[in-house]
Motif scaffolding. Sequence first.
Motif, PDB file in Angstrom:
ATOM      1  N   ARG A  68      46.763   5.737  75.376  1.00 50.97           N
ATOM      2  CA  ARG A  68      45.456   5.537  75.631  1.00 50.97           C
ATOM      3  C   ARG A  68      44.981   5.259  74.570  1.00 50.97           C
ATOM      4  NH1 ARG A  68      43.984  10.127  79.870  1.00 50.97           N
ATOM      5  NH2 ARG A  68      45.909   9.876  81.150  1.00 50.97           N
ATOM      6  N   GLY A 101      46.384  16.035  79.023  1.00 45.56           N
ATOM      7  CA  GLY A 101      46.610  15.967  80.873  1.00 45.56           C
ATOM      8  C   GLY A 101      48.016  17.319  80.903  1.00 45.56           C
ATOM      9  N   LEU A 103      51.612  18.209  83.100  1.00 44.54           N
ATOM     10  CA  LEU A 103      52.194  17.552  84.619  1.00 44.54           C
ATOM     11  C   LEU A 103      52.989  18.722  84.734  1.00 44.54           C
ATOM     12  CD1 LEU A 103      54.294  14.299  83.163  1.00 44.54           C
ATOM     13  CD2 LEU A 103      52.045  14.756  85.035  1.00 44.54           C
ATOM     14  N   PHE A 121      53.423  14.118  89.806  1.00 42.56           N
ATOM     15  CA  PHE A 121      53.344  12.898  88.886  1.00 42.56           C
ATOM     16  C   PHE A 121      51.955  12.788  89.439  1.00 42.56           C
ATOM     17  CE2 PHE A 121      57.599  13.028  87.219  1.00 42.56           C
ATOM     18  CZ  PHE A 121      57.613  12.519  86.013  1.00 42.56           C
ATOM     19  N   ASP A 122      51.188  12.459  88.707  1.00 44.21           N
ATOM     20  CA  ASP A 122      49.521  11.692  88.791  1.00 44.21           C
ATOM     21  C   ASP A 122      48.477  12.142  89.921  1.00 44.21           C
ATOM     22  OD1 ASP A 122      50.616   8.902  88.177  1.00 44.21           O
ATOM     23  OD2 ASP A 122      51.858   8.936  90.192  1.00 44.21           O
ATOM     24  N   GLY A 123      48.942  13.052  89.224  1.00 43.76           N
ATOM     25  CA  GLY A 123      47.218  14.992  89.822  1.00 43.76           C
ATOM     26  C   GLY A 123      48.086  15.070  90.875  1.00 43.76           C
ATOM     27  N   THR A 124      49.373  15.129  91.056  1.00 37.55           N
ATOM     28  CA  THR A 124      49.757  16.398  92.605  1.00 37.55           C
ATOM     29  C   THR A 124      49.941  17.751  91.801  1.00 37.55           C
ATOM     30  OG1 THR A 124      51.725  15.214  92.060  1.00 37.55           O
ATOM     31  CG2 THR A 124      49.828  13.751  94.208  1.00 37.55           C
ATOM     32  N   ASP A 133      62.126  13.962  95.900  1.00 36.80           N
ATOM     33  CA  ASP A 133      61.357  13.215  94.462  1.00 36.80           C
ATOM     34  C   ASP A 133      61.823  14.384  93.312  1.00 36.80           C
ATOM     35  OD1 ASP A 133      59.933  11.023  95.390  1.00 36.80           O
ATOM     36  OD2 ASP A 133      58.438  12.283  95.637  1.00 36.80           O
TER      37      ASP A 133
END
Length: 141
Positions: A68, A101, A103, A121-124, A133
Amino acid sequence: MKSLKNLSILIVSLVLFCSFSLKDSPSYVGKWKGEDKGDIGYLTLTKDGYALFEFEGQILGGKSFTMRGNEASMHYEVEKKENYYHIDFIIKQLKDDETLGTLEGIFKMNSESQMVLAVGFDGTPRPTNFESDAITLNKID
């Protein structure tokens, strides 16, 4: 005479101690290859605690990468549980060491050359099992 005896004991002790080989790093350190839904990807866990994900020629992680628009690094931390490990992939901004972040995942070693990994992933949240998975990775380096 007494000093010669002490020296002999010291030498024998050193020889015995040095004859046992200690592993340089845990079995999970290295480069791993896995397949997910037909796509091939790689995970590298270094001795010095850095993690790299490689997918379709793109690398995310390591000592320095761009995320980013920010220069960042990704390292990992492992905690041994009863039958598996917790692993956290932590991404930090290089300029101020701010965490961008994390993971959270789990893995287990099927053998020295095969690992099963599940990552939220994705904040789970951290997975609690390997039933969905999970990816089987084979050590290649």
